[in-house]
Design an enzyme around this catalytic site. Structure first.
Site, PDB file in Angstrom:
ATOM      1  N   SER A  41       0.336  -5.004 -11.690  1.00  0.00           N
ATOM      2  CA  SER A  41       0.663  -5.010 -10.269  1.00  0.00           C
ATOM      3  C   SER A  41       1.914  -5.866 -10.011  1.00  0.00           C
ATOM      4  O   SER A  41       2.923  -5.711 -10.694  1.00  0.00           O
ATOM      5  CB  SER A  41      -0.558  -5.497  -9.478  1.00  0.00           C
ATOM      6  OG  SER A  41      -0.443  -5.240  -8.119  1.00  0.00           O
ATOM      7  N   ASP A 164      -3.157   0.780  -8.778  1.00  0.00           N
ATOM      8  CA  ASP A 164      -2.989  -0.597  -9.246  1.00  0.00           C
ATOM      9  C   ASP A 164      -3.696  -0.830 -10.587  1.00  0.00           C
ATOM     10  O   ASP A 164      -4.875  -0.514 -10.755  1.00  0.00           O
ATOM     11  CB  ASP A 164      -3.581  -1.517  -8.181  1.00  0.00           C
ATOM     12  CG  ASP A 164      -3.210  -2.966  -8.350  1.00  0.00           C
ATOM     13  OD1 ASP A 164      -3.402  -3.499  -9.459  1.00  0.00           O
ATOM     14  OD2 ASP A 164      -2.724  -3.576  -7.383  1.00  0.00           O
TER      15      ASP A 164
END
Length: 283
Positions: A41, A164
């Site tokens: 991320s 993510d």
């Protein structure tokens, strides 16, 4: 004595990830490189600047650009279906003609390896993108790794939608060891000894289940995956293979909310925490 093979892991965490930004700016100031970086991320974004040898770049993103409505806002969510406008952050601002471009030539020339973690939205599997998939004016894998479920649409890379990386392999310490690294620095952006809870993932998973049921299941299990991987990192720390850096306070920050004072304080905490790294690498 054989030279250690070293790896750096940054787990991201939205605006809390400025902690890792502070760590990497200290590493740059101290002239410390790693053999390989693993980014999840926002941690992957931190590492692009670190590998490109651009200390200070990420700090400007967190403390200046992030307060623009184009960067992250309810307006962006309604207009683009993304609370964080990933194309603006990792495209408009970061491309060669952007406001603060990545020094791609330096990124490419740096021998440090790089792995970006994402979650396949369709089947829930973990995807590890390597450095070669980051190209000139093409940071799509960082966008994919940063697409927070429900707050963002999945980001499509090579025809596949991704979410993510934090819902698939949030703390990839075992991945690093399996890849042959024997000194691993792990940057956490939550308190080291506080377990993650499932509570906040239940409602987003319910929404996600309609289009991406496999990713929804991974989201529901994220708390368990994260807690197990932190426990594993702690075990490796006791064995001398890992060093965990984590803030002692979250400074009022969470994944999608921020305040300037908290960001600055968290950055300084990361910068100070990095002081422990040289001794660990020399052991």
């Amino acid at each position: 004595m054989a030279k250690h093979r070293t790896a750096l892991i940054d787990v991201g965490g939205g605006f809390r990830a400025i902690f890792g930004c502070g760590v990497m700016d200290r590493l740059a100031d101290d002239g410390i490189d790693f053999d390989h970086c693993y980014g999840v991320s926002a941690g992957a974004a931190n590492m692009v600047s670190y590998i490109a040898r651009q200390p200070g770049r990420n700090h400007k993103f967190y403390t200046e650009y992030a307060f623009r409505k184009e960067y992250a806002s309810a307006e962006s969510f309604f207009k683009h279906h993304n609370f964080a406008n990933l194309d603006y952050i990792y495209g408009t601002l970061s491309n060669h003609d952007g406001e603060y471009p990545v020094d791609y030539a330096a990124f490419e020339a740096n021998p440090t390896g790089f792995t970006v973690v994402a979650c396949n939205a369709e089947d829930g599997s973990t995807k590890y993108f390597d450095k070669s998939r980051i190209r000139y004016d093409d940071f799509d894998v960082v966008k994919a790794s940063s697409a927070v479920p429900v707050a963002c649409e999945p980001y499509v890379v090579d025809g596949v939608p991704y979410y993510d990386g934090g819902i698939a392999d949030p703390v990839p310490v075992q991945k690093a060891l399996d890849d042959g690294y024997d000194r691993v620095v792990v940057i956490l952006t939550r308190l080291k000894d506080v377990l993650r809870e499932q509570r906040k993932d239940i409602a987003p998973a319910r929404i996600l289940r309609h289009r991406y049921p496999a990713a929804a299941e991974r989201l529901l299990e994220r708390y368990r995956t994260y807690n197990d991987e932190v426990a594993l990192a702690k075990r490796y720390e006791r064995e001398g293979k890992a060093l965990i850096l984590a803030p002692d306070d979250l400074c009022g920050l969470n994944t999608l909310s921020k305040n300037f004072e908290g960001l600055e304080l968290m950055y300084r905490k990361g910068y100070a925490a990095a002081a422990a790294i040289p001794a660990f690498l020399e052991r």
